[in-house]
Design a protein around this motif. Structure first.
Motif, PDB file in Angstrom:
ATOM      1  N   GLU A  27       0.841  -1.150   0.056  1.00  0.00           N
ATOM      2  CA  GLU A  27       0.134  -0.076  -0.033  1.00  0.00           C
ATOM      3  C   GLU A  27       0.840   1.325  -0.147  1.00  0.00           C
ATOM      4  OE1 GLU A  27      -0.233  -2.533   2.151  1.00  0.00           O
ATOM      5  OE2 GLU A  27      -2.259  -3.253   2.177  1.00  0.00           O
ATOM      6  N   GLY A  28       1.977   1.272   0.727  1.00  0.00           N
ATOM      7  CA  GLY A  28       2.613   2.428   0.833  1.00  0.00           C
ATOM      8  C   GLY A  28       3.699   2.791  -0.409  1.00  0.00           C
ATOM      9  N   ARG A  29       3.938   1.667  -0.895  1.00  0.00           N
ATOM     10  CA  ARG A  29       4.767   1.767  -2.320  1.00  0.00           C
ATOM     11  C   ARG A  29       3.659   2.407  -3.402  1.00  0.00           C
ATOM     12  NH1 ARG A  29       7.152  -2.922  -0.524  1.00  0.00           N
ATOM     13  NH2 ARG A  29       5.718  -4.258  -1.658  1.00  0.00           N
ATOM     14  N   ALA A  30       2.614   1.556  -3.334  1.00  0.00           N
ATOM     15  CA  ALA A  30       1.427   2.352  -4.286  1.00  0.00           C
ATOM     16  C   ALA A  30       1.184   3.786  -4.231  1.00  0.00           C
ATOM     17  CB  ALA A  30       0.263   1.409  -4.302  1.00  0.00           C
ATOM     18  N   CYS A  31       1.053   3.994  -2.776  1.00  0.00           N
ATOM     19  CA  CYS A  31       0.748   5.666  -2.461  1.00  0.00           C
ATOM     20  C   CYS A  31       2.303   6.209  -2.982  1.00  0.00           C
ATOM     21  CB  CYS A  31       0.574   5.809  -1.252  1.00  0.00           C
ATOM     22  SG  CYS A  31      -0.861   5.253  -0.692  1.00  0.00           S
ATOM     23  N   ASP A  32       3.330   5.953  -2.733  1.00  0.00           N
ATOM     24  CA  ASP A  32       4.611   6.847  -3.042  1.00  0.00           C
ATOM     25  C   ASP A  32       4.747   6.832  -4.599  1.00  0.00           C
ATOM     26  OD1 ASP A  32       5.065   6.966  -0.361  1.00  0.00           O
ATOM     27  OD2 ASP A  32       6.424   5.017  -0.331  1.00  0.00           O
ATOM     28  N   LEU A  33       4.152   5.899  -5.280  1.00  0.00           N
ATOM     29  CA  LEU A  33       4.272   6.104  -6.793  1.00  0.00           C
ATOM     30  C   LEU A  33       3.355   6.914  -7.169  1.00  0.00           C
ATOM     31  CD1 LEU A  33       5.299   4.442  -9.484  1.00  0.00           C
ATOM     32  CD2 LEU A  33       3.493   2.919  -9.240  1.00  0.00           C
ATOM     33  N   TRP A  34       2.298   7.040  -6.716  1.00  0.00           N
ATOM     34  CA  TRP A  34       1.151   7.897  -7.378  1.00  0.00           C
ATOM     35  C   TRP A  34       1.003   9.249  -6.903  1.00  0.00           C
ATOM     36  CZ3 TRP A  34      -0.163   6.732 -12.186  1.00  0.00           C
ATOM     37  CH2 TRP A  34      -0.035   5.514 -12.669  1.00  0.00           C
ATOM     38  N   TRP A  35       1.677   9.617  -5.612  1.00  0.00           N
ATOM     39  CA  TRP A  35       1.379  10.599  -4.684  1.00  0.00           C
ATOM     40  C   TRP A  35       1.726  11.888  -5.656  1.00  0.00           C
ATOM     41  CZ3 TRP A  35      -0.224  13.687  -1.058  1.00  0.00           C
ATOM     42  CH2 TRP A  35       0.634  14.814  -1.023  1.00  0.00           C
ATOM     43  N   ALA A  36       2.837  11.878  -6.397  1.00  0.00           N
ATOM     44  CA  ALA A  36       3.122  13.145  -7.086  1.00  0.00           C
ATOM     45  C   ALA A  36       2.164  13.425  -8.327  1.00  0.00           C
ATOM     46  CB  ALA A  36       4.472  13.447  -7.545  1.00  0.00           C
ATOM     47  N   ASP A  37       1.931  12.411  -8.817  1.00  0.00           N
ATOM     48  CA  ASP A  37       0.829  12.504 -10.029  1.00  0.00           C
ATOM     49  C   ASP A  37      -0.438  13.069  -9.537  1.00  0.00           C
ATOM     50  OD1 ASP A  37       2.832  11.571 -11.877  1.00  0.00           O
ATOM     51  OD2 ASP A  37       1.986   9.640 -11.849  1.00  0.00           O
ATOM     52  N   ALA A  38      -0.870  12.515  -8.457  1.00  0.00           N
ATOM     53  CA  ALA A  38      -2.476  12.948  -7.887  1.00  0.00           C
ATOM     54  C   ALA A  38      -2.428  14.318  -7.719  1.00  0.00           C
ATOM     55  CB  ALA A  38      -2.431  11.967  -6.855  1.00  0.00           C
ATOM     56  N   VAL A  39      -1.294  14.858  -6.819  1.00  0.00           N
ATOM     57  CA  VAL A  39      -1.311  16.313  -6.468  1.00  0.00           C
ATOM     58  C   VAL A  39      -0.961  17.196  -7.795  1.00  0.00           C
ATOM     59  CG1 VAL A  39       0.144  17.948  -5.218  1.00  0.00           C
ATOM     60  CG2 VAL A  39      -0.436  15.604  -4.196  1.00  0.00           C
ATOM     61  N   ARG A  40      -0.203  16.782  -8.740  1.00  0.00           N
ATOM     62  CA  ARG A  40      -0.052  17.558 -10.045  1.00  0.00           C
ATOM     63  C   ARG A  40      -1.368  17.644 -10.925  1.00  0.00           C
ATOM     64  NH1 ARG A  40       4.330  18.859 -13.062  1.00  0.00           N
ATOM     65  NH2 ARG A  40       6.338  18.554 -11.811  1.00  0.00           N
ATOM     66  N   GLN A  41      -2.152  16.323 -10.894  1.00  0.00           N
ATOM     67  CA  GLN A  41      -3.492  16.469 -11.659  1.00  0.00           C
ATOM     68  C   GLN A  41      -4.624  17.289 -11.166  1.00  0.00           C
ATOM     69  OE1 GLN A  41      -5.002  12.542 -12.610  1.00  0.00           O
ATOM     70  NE2 GLN A  41      -3.110  11.872 -13.371  1.00  0.00           N
ATOM     71  N   GLY A  42      -4.269  17.185  -9.610  1.00  0.00           N
ATOM     72  CA  GLY A  42      -5.338  17.987  -8.554  1.00  0.00           C
ATOM     73  C   GLY A  42      -4.976  19.584  -8.907  1.00  0.00           C
ATOM     74  N   CYS A  43      -3.669  19.826  -8.910  1.00  0.00           N
ATOM     75  CA  CYS A  43      -3.357  21.385  -9.329  1.00  0.00           C
ATOM     76  C   CYS A  43      -3.640  21.759 -10.507  1.00  0.00           C
ATOM     77  CB  CYS A  43      -1.894  21.615  -8.924  1.00  0.00           C
ATOM     78  SG  CYS A  43      -1.446  21.335  -7.386  1.00  0.00           S
ATOM     79  N   ALA A  44      -3.531  20.815 -11.798  1.00  0.00           N
ATOM     80  CA  ALA A  44      -3.994  21.150 -13.146  1.00  0.00           C
ATOM     81  C   ALA A  44      -5.324  21.106 -13.594  1.00  0.00           C
ATOM     82  CB  ALA A  44      -3.245  20.094 -13.846  1.00  0.00           C
ATOM     83  N   ARG A  45      -6.083  20.845 -12.296  1.00  0.00           N
ATOM     84  CA  ARG A  45      -7.582  20.627 -12.727  1.00  0.00           C
ATOM     85  C   ARG A  45      -8.383  21.991 -13.020  1.00  0.00           C
ATOM     86  NH1 ARG A  45     -10.700  15.667 -11.548  1.00  0.00           N
ATOM     87  NH2 ARG A  45      -8.885  14.101 -12.087  1.00  0.00           N
TER      88      ARG A  45
END
Length: 191
Positions: A27-45
């Motif tokens: 679970e931690g590795r999955a979150c670490d992998l996708w964290w930056a993408d989720a924040v970037r996509q949120g900022c770009a919305r």
């Protein structure tokens, strides 16, 4: 104080698997992998007021010839909003964007002022806690990205999390617009 990565990851995981965020776990590795993408996509919305930045950049000659001057965008830039000469309001025309390089006609001058949208929260490691709906949107977006990675049986939840993220971002759009109106009103009264 902002909402840090650990809290966002914990909340995202608790939406579907009631698991704690711990580095080194699946679970931690999955979150670490996708964290930056989720924040970037949120900022770009949306053109969030809290992600707007301004910087004056110096240009240099470029390989594309004597007609252009090259300006390198900041690392946190996810969208250029406007380019103008420092201290001027007239917008300059950008000839071409190549990665983080922006080419302008040499006549634009040696320095330009760039207004852009930033993903600065990724680099600071925190989301703006006072933007509750934005934080909720990023939590749901992260959950949509990691649910199928953690366990394929959760993959069907992805669309529901994406829709929840979109609803939260829509709510934040209204809150952000109201905040901008309040600031403008205060600025007018202060004149």
């Amino acid at each position: 104080m902002g909402m840090d990565k650990t809290n966002v990851c914990r909340k995202a995981l608790q939406l579907f698997c009631n698991s704690e965020y711990k580095q080194g776990t699946a679970e931690g590795r999955a979150c670490d992998l996708w964290w930056a993408d989720a924040v970037r996509q949120g900022c770009a919305r949306y053109g969030w007021s809290f992600t707007r930045r301004e910087v004056v950049l110096g240009g240099r000659s470029c390989e594309e010839g004597a007609r252009f001057r090259e300006f390198v965008l900041p690392d946190d830039c996810i969208r250029v909003v406007r380019v103008c000469a420092p201290g001027r309001l007239e917008e300059l025309e950008v000839e071409m964007m190549v990665g983080r390089r922006m080419l302008l006609p040499r006549a634009a001058g040696e320095r330009v002022c760039v207004f852009y949208q930033s993903d600065l929260s990724v680099f600071e490691g925190c989301l703006p806690q006072e933007r509750a709906f934005f934080c909720k949107g990023v939590v749901c977006l992260l959950a949509s990205m990691v649910c199928g990675v953690v366990d394929v049986s959760y993959a069907g939840l992805r669309q529901g999390f994406e829709e929840a993220a979109e609803r939260a971002f829509q709510q934040e759009i209204f809150a952000d617009a109201a905040q901008v109106r309040r600031v403008r009103k205060v600025m007018k009264v202060g004149r």
